[in-house]
Design a protein around this motif. Sequence first.
Motif, short mmCIF file in Angstrom:
data_model
loop_
_atom_site.label_atom_id
_atom_site.label_comp_id
_atom_site.label_asym_id
_atom_site.label_seq_id
_atom_site.Cartn_x
_atom_site.Cartn_y
_atom_site.Cartn_z
N ALA A 1 -7.23 -2.20 -3.26
CA ALA A 1 -6.98 -0.77 -3.13
C ALA A 1 -7.28 -0.02 -4.42
O ALA A 1 -7.73 1.13 -4.41
N THR A 2 -7.02 -0.67 -5.56
CA THR A 2 -7.33 -0.06 -6.85
C THR A 2 -8.83 -0.08 -7.12
O THR A 2 -9.40 0.88 -7.64
N LEU A 3 -9.48 -1.19 -6.75
CA LEU A 3 -10.92 -1.32 -6.96
C LEU A 3 -11.71 -0.37 -6.08
O LEU A 3 -12.66 0.27 -6.54
N TRP A 4 -11.34 -0.27 -4.80
CA TRP A 4 -12.01 0.65 -3.88
C TRP A 4 -11.01 1.74 -3.47
O TRP A 4 -10.82 2.70 -4.19
N ASP A 5 -10.41 1.58 -2.30
CA ASP A 5 -9.30 2.44 -1.86
C ASP A 5 -8.55 1.68 -0.78
O ASP A 5 -8.96 0.60 -0.35
N TRP A 6 -7.42 2.24 -0.32
CA TRP A 6 -6.58 1.50 0.63
C TRP A 6 -7.26 1.31 1.97
O TRP A 6 -7.02 0.32 2.66
N THR B 1 -3.25 -4.81 -3.57
CA THR B 1 -3.23 -3.80 -4.64
C THR B 1 -4.51 -3.86 -5.47
O THR B 1 -5.02 -2.82 -5.92
N PHE B 2 -5.06 -5.06 -5.67
CA PHE B 2 -6.31 -5.18 -6.41
C PHE B 2 -7.45 -4.48 -5.67
O PHE B 2 -8.20 -3.68 -6.26
N ARG C 1 0.62 8.80 -1.79
CA ARG C 1 -0.22 9.73 -2.54
C ARG C 1 -1.27 10.39 -1.65
O ARG C 1 -1.46 11.62 -1.71
N ASP C 2 -1.95 9.61 -0.81
CA ASP C 2 -3.09 10.14 -0.05
C ASP C 2 -2.70 10.86 1.23
O ASP C 2 -3.36 11.83 1.63
N LEU D 1 0.82 -1.22 0.00
CA LEU D 1 0.00 0.00 0.00
C LEU D 1 0.85 1.27 0.00
O LEU D 1 0.29 2.37 0.05
N PHE E 1 -0.08 4.06 -2.39
CA PHE E 1 -1.35 4.72 -2.05
C PHE E 1 -1.18 5.63 -0.83
O PHE E 1 -1.74 6.73 -0.79
#
Length: 416
Positions: free
Chosen positions: A163-168, A160-161, A43-44, A37, A40
Motif C-alpha cells: 500500500a505504501t509502494l503503490w496504493d491500497w 502495508t508495504f 485517509r482516502d 489498511l 489508508f
Amino acid sequence: MSEATAVDVARNDIKILSLVSAGHFCSHFYMLTLPALFIFLNRDLGTSFTLLGAMLSARYVATGMAQIPAGFMVDRFGAKPVLMVGIFVMVTAFALMAFAPNYWVLFLLVVIGGLGDSVFHPADYAILNGSVSETRMGRAFSIHTFAGHLGFSAAPVAITFMATLWDWRMALLVVAGVGYVILVLLLSQWQSLKDDSISPKKRKSKAEGGEDEKLADHARMLMSRPVLVLFAFFAMSTLAGNGLHSFAIPALNALHGTSAVDAGFAVGTYMLVSSFAVLAGGWIADNISRQDRFAAAIYSVSIVTVLLISFFSIHYILLVVFFGLTGFCHGVIRPARDMMVREVTPPGSSGKVFGFIFTGQNVGGAIAPVILGYVLDHYPPQYIFFTSIIFMALCVITILLPRGPMTKRTAPNAAE
C-alpha cells in the motif's frame, strides 16, 4: 505396506496438506488485510475508525453465522465444491474492494468476503480427514493451523508495504491475484482431494433425501453431549487467550508499571512461540492416545505461569519467559484439540461438526472484548489475568468431564 507405496502415500499427504494449508494461509491473510489498511482507508475515503471497526465486526459476524450452514453444505454436497465456491466468493470480494467508491460498497463487499471465508474450517477438515494418512493426522492438523498463523503474521507487513509502494487498491488486487492462483492450484488437483471417507454413492443417497437427512437427526448429533462439551471448550479457550494477547499490555502497565514496549514484546513472544508450538503439538498428538488428559495437563501449567505473572512484579526477562511458556502451552494443545473433535465426529459429518464446534471460537471472540474490557474498566488490573485463569480452569474441567457415547469414526467401506 511396501517402501514404494509408503513413499507414494507420504508424497500424496504432503501434496494435499500443502494445497489445503495454502488456502488456510490465504483465509487468515485476508482476515488481517483490512485492519492493516485502516490508516489508508481513513485517509482516502474519509471513513472514521469507528465505522471501519464496525465493518470488521460485521465481517466476523457474517463468517460466524455462515459457518454452521457451510458445514451442512459440506456434508450434503461435498467439501471440494463448497471450498472452491467459498474461495472464489472471498477472493472476488477482495478484488472488487479495490474499486469500491465509498464506505458502504466496501462494507457490503467485506460482508460477502466474510461469507466466503466461512467454508474453510468445515471444508478443510473434511478434506484432511478423507485425504491424509491416519498416522499423520495430528501433524496435518498442526501444519494446517500453523499455515493460518503464518497468514496472520505475513498480512500486516506485506499489505502495508504494498500500500505504501503503490496504493491500497493495488495492494488488494495483488492479494486477490494470489488467491486466484491458489484456487486454480486446488482445482487442478480435484481428483486427489478426497472427502472424509464418504463415498459418492452414499452422498448421492443423502442428497436425494435418504439416509441421515432428517433435520432432527442433525440437531440430535450437534446437541449431543460430546459436541456441546467441545463447543464450550473452544469458546472458553478463546476467552482465556483473549485476556493474554489482547488485554495484557494495558493490564501489565497498570499492574506492574511495565512499559508498553516491554509488555508488547512479551505478548509478541506469546504469539510467536504459540505459532511454532502448534507444530510440536502435531507430533505429540500423533503419538498419544488421550488427547484430553494431555490438554488438561498443559492448561494446568499455563494456569501456574499466569498466576505468577499476576501476583509478582518479576524481572522483564522472566516476564518474557513466562509469556513464552504460556504461549507454548496454548499452541501445543491445538492439534490435540482438533483430534478430540475428530474423535467424536462420525464419518461424513466432518463439515457440520467441525463447523459447529469452531463457531465456539466466534462466540468466545465476540464476547471476550466486552467481558475483558468491563473487567479492566471496573476492577484492579490483575483481574484480567484472574479472568483468563478462570476460563483456563473451566477448559480443564470441561475436557475432563465424561463426554458420553458418540458414533465412532470408522474406516471407509472398500466395497462402496
